[in-house]
Design a protein around this motif. Structure first.
Motif, PDB file in Angstrom:
ATOM      1  N   GLN A  43     -14.289   3.163  11.494  1.00  0.00           N
ATOM      2  CA  GLN A  43     -14.361   4.504  10.810  1.00  0.00           C
ATOM      3  C   GLN A  43     -13.901   5.471  11.923  1.00  0.00           C
ATOM      4  OE1 GLN A  43     -18.312   5.570   9.530  1.00  0.00           O
ATOM      5  NE2 GLN A  43     -17.270   7.533   8.298  1.00  0.00           N
ATOM      6  N   GLY A  44     -12.751   6.440  10.993  1.00  0.00           N
ATOM      7  CA  GLY A  44     -12.220   7.571  11.956  1.00  0.00           C
ATOM      8  C   GLY A  44     -11.166   7.272  12.573  1.00  0.00           C
ATOM      9  N   LEU A  45     -10.757   5.959  12.896  1.00  0.00           N
ATOM     10  CA  LEU A  45      -9.260   5.674  13.545  1.00  0.00           C
ATOM     11  C   LEU A  45      -8.206   5.852  12.458  1.00  0.00           C
ATOM     12  CD1 LEU A  45     -10.051   2.386  15.220  1.00  0.00           C
ATOM     13  CD2 LEU A  45     -10.067   4.445  16.219  1.00  0.00           C
ATOM     14  N   PRO A  46      -7.163   6.541  12.907  1.00  0.00           N
ATOM     15  CA  PRO A  46      -6.182   7.000  12.126  1.00  0.00           C
ATOM     16  C   PRO A  46      -5.496   5.716  11.227  1.00  0.00           C
ATOM     17  CG  PRO A  46      -5.472   7.056  14.314  1.00  0.00           C
ATOM     18  CD  PRO A  46      -6.976   6.760  14.402  1.00  0.00           C
ATOM     19  N   VAL A  47      -5.029   6.412  10.247  1.00  0.00           N
ATOM     20  CA  VAL A  47      -4.408   5.163   9.254  1.00  0.00           C
ATOM     21  C   VAL A  47      -3.133   6.095   8.681  1.00  0.00           C
ATOM     22  CG1 VAL A  47      -4.509   4.024   7.034  1.00  0.00           C
ATOM     23  CG2 VAL A  47      -6.762   4.356   8.338  1.00  0.00           C
ATOM     24  N   GLY A  48      -1.763   5.071   8.865  1.00  0.00           N
ATOM     25  CA  GLY A  48      -0.624   5.493   8.383  1.00  0.00           C
ATOM     26  C   GLY A  48      -0.051   4.533   7.355  1.00  0.00           C
ATOM     27  N   ARG A  49       1.171   4.788   7.370  1.00  0.00           N
ATOM     28  CA  ARG A  49       2.132   3.720   6.655  1.00  0.00           C
ATOM     29  C   ARG A  49       1.856   2.102   6.936  1.00  0.00           C
ATOM     30  NH1 ARG A  49       6.370   5.081   3.586  1.00  0.00           N
ATOM     31  NH2 ARG A  49       6.247   3.053   2.724  1.00  0.00           N
ATOM     32  N   GLN A  50       1.524   1.444   6.258  1.00  0.00           N
ATOM     33  CA  GLN A  50       1.467  -0.040   6.308  1.00  0.00           C
ATOM     34  C   GLN A  50       0.187  -0.442   7.250  1.00  0.00           C
ATOM     35  OE1 GLN A  50       3.691  -2.581   4.726  1.00  0.00           O
ATOM     36  NE2 GLN A  50       3.294  -1.052   3.420  1.00  0.00           N
ATOM     37  N   THR A  51      -0.555   0.467   7.681  1.00  0.00           N
ATOM     38  CA  THR A  51      -1.596   0.061   8.657  1.00  0.00           C
ATOM     39  C   THR A  51      -2.435  -1.113   8.428  1.00  0.00           C
ATOM     40  OG1 THR A  51      -1.832   2.211   9.359  1.00  0.00           O
ATOM     41  CG2 THR A  51      -3.518   1.073  10.104  1.00  0.00           C
ATOM     42  N   HIS A  52      -3.002  -0.944   7.178  1.00  0.00           N
ATOM     43  CA  HIS A  52      -3.606  -2.389   6.656  1.00  0.00           C
ATOM     44  C   HIS A  52      -3.170  -3.580   6.699  1.00  0.00           C
ATOM     45  CE1 HIS A  52      -7.143   0.589   4.889  1.00  0.00           C
ATOM     46  NE2 HIS A  52      -7.198   0.762   6.334  1.00  0.00           N
ATOM     47  N   VAL A  53      -1.804  -3.423   6.240  1.00  0.00           N
ATOM     48  CA  VAL A  53      -1.091  -4.746   6.330  1.00  0.00           C
ATOM     49  C   VAL A  53      -1.082  -5.117   7.656  1.00  0.00           C
ATOM     50  CG1 VAL A  53       1.420  -5.918   5.648  1.00  0.00           C
ATOM     51  CG2 VAL A  53       0.224  -4.047   4.161  1.00  0.00           C
ATOM     52  N   ALA A  54      -0.574  -4.355   8.563  1.00  0.00           N
ATOM     53  CA  ALA A  54      -0.471  -4.799  10.122  1.00  0.00           C
ATOM     54  C   ALA A  54      -1.857  -5.338  10.489  1.00  0.00           C
ATOM     55  CB  ALA A  54      -0.027  -3.342  11.014  1.00  0.00           C
ATOM     56  N   ASP A  55      -3.229  -4.541  10.035  1.00  0.00           N
ATOM     57  CA  ASP A  55      -4.260  -5.150  10.596  1.00  0.00           C
ATOM     58  C   ASP A  55      -4.388  -6.519  10.449  1.00  0.00           C
ATOM     59  OD1 ASP A  55      -5.161  -2.532  11.332  1.00  0.00           O
ATOM     60  OD2 ASP A  55      -6.108  -2.303   9.328  1.00  0.00           O
ATOM     61  N   ILE A  56      -4.113  -7.128   9.135  1.00  0.00           N
ATOM     62  CA  ILE A  56      -3.907  -8.366   8.905  1.00  0.00           C
ATOM     63  C   ILE A  56      -2.971  -9.200   9.593  1.00  0.00           C
ATOM     64  CG2 ILE A  56      -3.939 -10.368   6.966  1.00  0.00           C
ATOM     65  CD1 ILE A  56      -4.833  -7.653   4.996  1.00  0.00           C
ATOM     66  N   VAL A  57      -1.765  -8.931   9.674  1.00  0.00           N
ATOM     67  CA  VAL A  57      -0.629  -9.578  10.254  1.00  0.00           C
ATOM     68  C   VAL A  57      -1.104  -9.820  11.661  1.00  0.00           C
ATOM     69  CG1 VAL A  57       1.674  -9.881  10.744  1.00  0.00           C
ATOM     70  CG2 VAL A  57       0.942  -8.870   8.502  1.00  0.00           C
ATOM     71  N   ALA A  76      -8.481  -4.680  -1.145  1.00  0.00           N
ATOM     72  CA  ALA A  76      -7.702  -5.424  -0.204  1.00  0.00           C
ATOM     73  C   ALA A  76      -6.525  -6.291  -0.543  1.00  0.00           C
ATOM     74  CB  ALA A  76      -8.783  -6.178   0.754  1.00  0.00           C
ATOM     75  N   GLY A  77      -6.537  -6.652  -1.963  1.00  0.00           N
ATOM     76  CA  GLY A  77      -5.453  -7.501  -2.442  1.00  0.00           C
ATOM     77  C   GLY A  77      -4.302  -6.812  -2.221  1.00  0.00           C
ATOM     78  N   ILE A  78      -4.058  -5.461  -2.151  1.00  0.00           N
ATOM     79  CA  ILE A  78      -2.693  -4.909  -1.974  1.00  0.00           C
ATOM     80  C   ILE A  78      -2.212  -5.099  -0.519  1.00  0.00           C
ATOM     81  CG2 ILE A  78      -1.726  -2.753  -1.825  1.00  0.00           C
ATOM     82  CD1 ILE A  78      -3.201  -1.709  -4.381  1.00  0.00           C
ATOM     83  N   PRO A  79      -3.245  -4.921   0.646  1.00  0.00           N
ATOM     84  CA  PRO A  79      -2.438  -5.411   1.811  1.00  0.00           C
ATOM     85  C   PRO A  79      -2.385  -6.945   1.998  1.00  0.00           C
ATOM     86  CG  PRO A  79      -4.625  -4.500   2.020  1.00  0.00           C
ATOM     87  CD  PRO A  79      -4.226  -4.131   0.657  1.00  0.00           C
ATOM     88  N   ALA A  80      -3.545  -7.538   1.329  1.00  0.00           N
ATOM     89  CA  ALA A  80      -3.225  -8.940   1.767  1.00  0.00           C
ATOM     90  C   ALA A  80      -2.101  -9.531   0.971  1.00  0.00           C
ATOM     91  CB  ALA A  80      -4.422  -9.696   1.276  1.00  0.00           C
ATOM     92  N   GLY A  81      -1.543  -9.196  -0.141  1.00  0.00           N
ATOM     93  CA  GLY A  81      -0.662  -9.754  -0.723  1.00  0.00           C
ATOM     94  C   GLY A  81       0.754  -9.329   0.017  1.00  0.00           C
ATOM     95  N   GLN A  82       0.659  -8.215   0.701  1.00  0.00           N
ATOM     96  CA  GLN A  82       2.116  -8.000   1.429  1.00  0.00           C
ATOM     97  C   GLN A  82       2.011  -8.798   2.916  1.00  0.00           C
ATOM     98  OE1 GLN A  82       2.928  -3.476   1.366  1.00  0.00           O
ATOM     99  NE2 GLN A  82       0.811  -3.593   0.545  1.00  0.00           N
ATOM    100  N   ALA A  83       0.704  -9.110   3.304  1.00  0.00           N
ATOM    101  CA  ALA A  83       0.672  -9.685   4.535  1.00  0.00           C
ATOM    102  C   ALA A  83       0.663 -11.149   4.430  1.00  0.00           C
ATOM    103  CB  ALA A  83      -0.775  -9.581   5.050  1.00  0.00           C
TER     104      ALA A  83
END
Length: 233
Positions: A43-57, A76-83
């Motif tokens: 919590q509190g860490l910055p989030v930008g474009r595609q951050t959650h996809v990058a977290d998984i990949v 999470a299906g949205i970033p997971a599907g992209q990842a």
């Protein structure tokens, strides 16, 4: 050995999967629950474009995982599907647990069932994040009072930037090997976009007679489903 990468939906971190992790590990699988940036202990860490996809990949590549079953719940299906598309040959299957699915150029906000403006207003009123649900919001989802208390206790505000981040897909999601787990207490039929994807020979539908948070309400049943998925080509 199958390597499960587990990603919970809005407001929840890796701890949401604790009971599922225990069951999968007992069956001999590798398990890797992910906390997305900006929630839970991040919590509190910055989030930008595609951050959650990058977290998984990044987790998959850093750990050099192969034979990956990537599980995305709810948002999470949205970033997971992209990842899933981006990890390529490392992927065995993607599992959407009562989840949103990504569409190129669309975001969680843009497809919000009450309209984008409604969710945008909620996020703006909460200082740029989506406030967690309260205990009363979980009624009718097959959860005990103790299970509801556990969710409420660990939930943190969800960064609005991730919810408005447009998905980026280079191909058709229907070409990925996928299982969709529909939780019937949250609605008896898959959404229209999911129903269209389920017409693909690569996709299958599994149902659970429980609500939107089966990792809390029916963890052992979810483990059995995921064990079955691990045995599929």
């Amino acid at each position: 050995m199958t390597e499960f990468v587990l990603v919970a939906g809005a407001w929840l971190g890796a701890s949401a999967w604790d009971e599922v992790v225990a069951g999968l590990r007992a069956a001999g699988h590798g398990t890797h629950p992910v906390t997305l940036t900006g929630v839970g202990e991040k919590q509190g860490l910055p989030v930008g474009r595609q951050t959650h996809v990058a977290d998984i990949v990044d987790d998959v590549e850093r750990l050099d995982l192969r034979d990956v079953v990537l599980v995305g719940h709810s948002y999470a299906g949205i970033p997971a599907g992209q990842a899933a598309e981006r990890i390529g040959g490392r992927l065995a299957r993607v599992v959407f647990v009562d989840a949103c699915v990504p569409a190129d150029g669309e975001s969680f906000v843009s497809t919000w069932w009450q309209g984008p403006a409604a969710l945008e207003a909620e996020i703006a009123a909460n200082g740029g994040s989506w406030a967690p649900l309260t205990a009363g919001d979980f009624e009718g989802q097959g959860l005990s009072d103790e299970q509801i208390a556990r969710i409420v206790d660990v939930a943190t505000p969800h960064p609005g930037a991730s919810l408005s981040d447009p998905a980026v897909l280079s191909g058709s999601l229907g070409d990925l090997p996928a299982t969709y787990v529909k939780c019937l207490l949250d609605g008896p039929e898959p959404a229209d976009d999911v129903a269209a994807l389920l017409k693909s020979d690569q996709w299958e539908l599994v149902t659970m007679d429980t609500g939107h948070w089966p990792m809390y309400s029916r963890p052992q049943e979810l483990v059995r489903i995921l064990n079955g998925v691990a045995g599929r080509p």
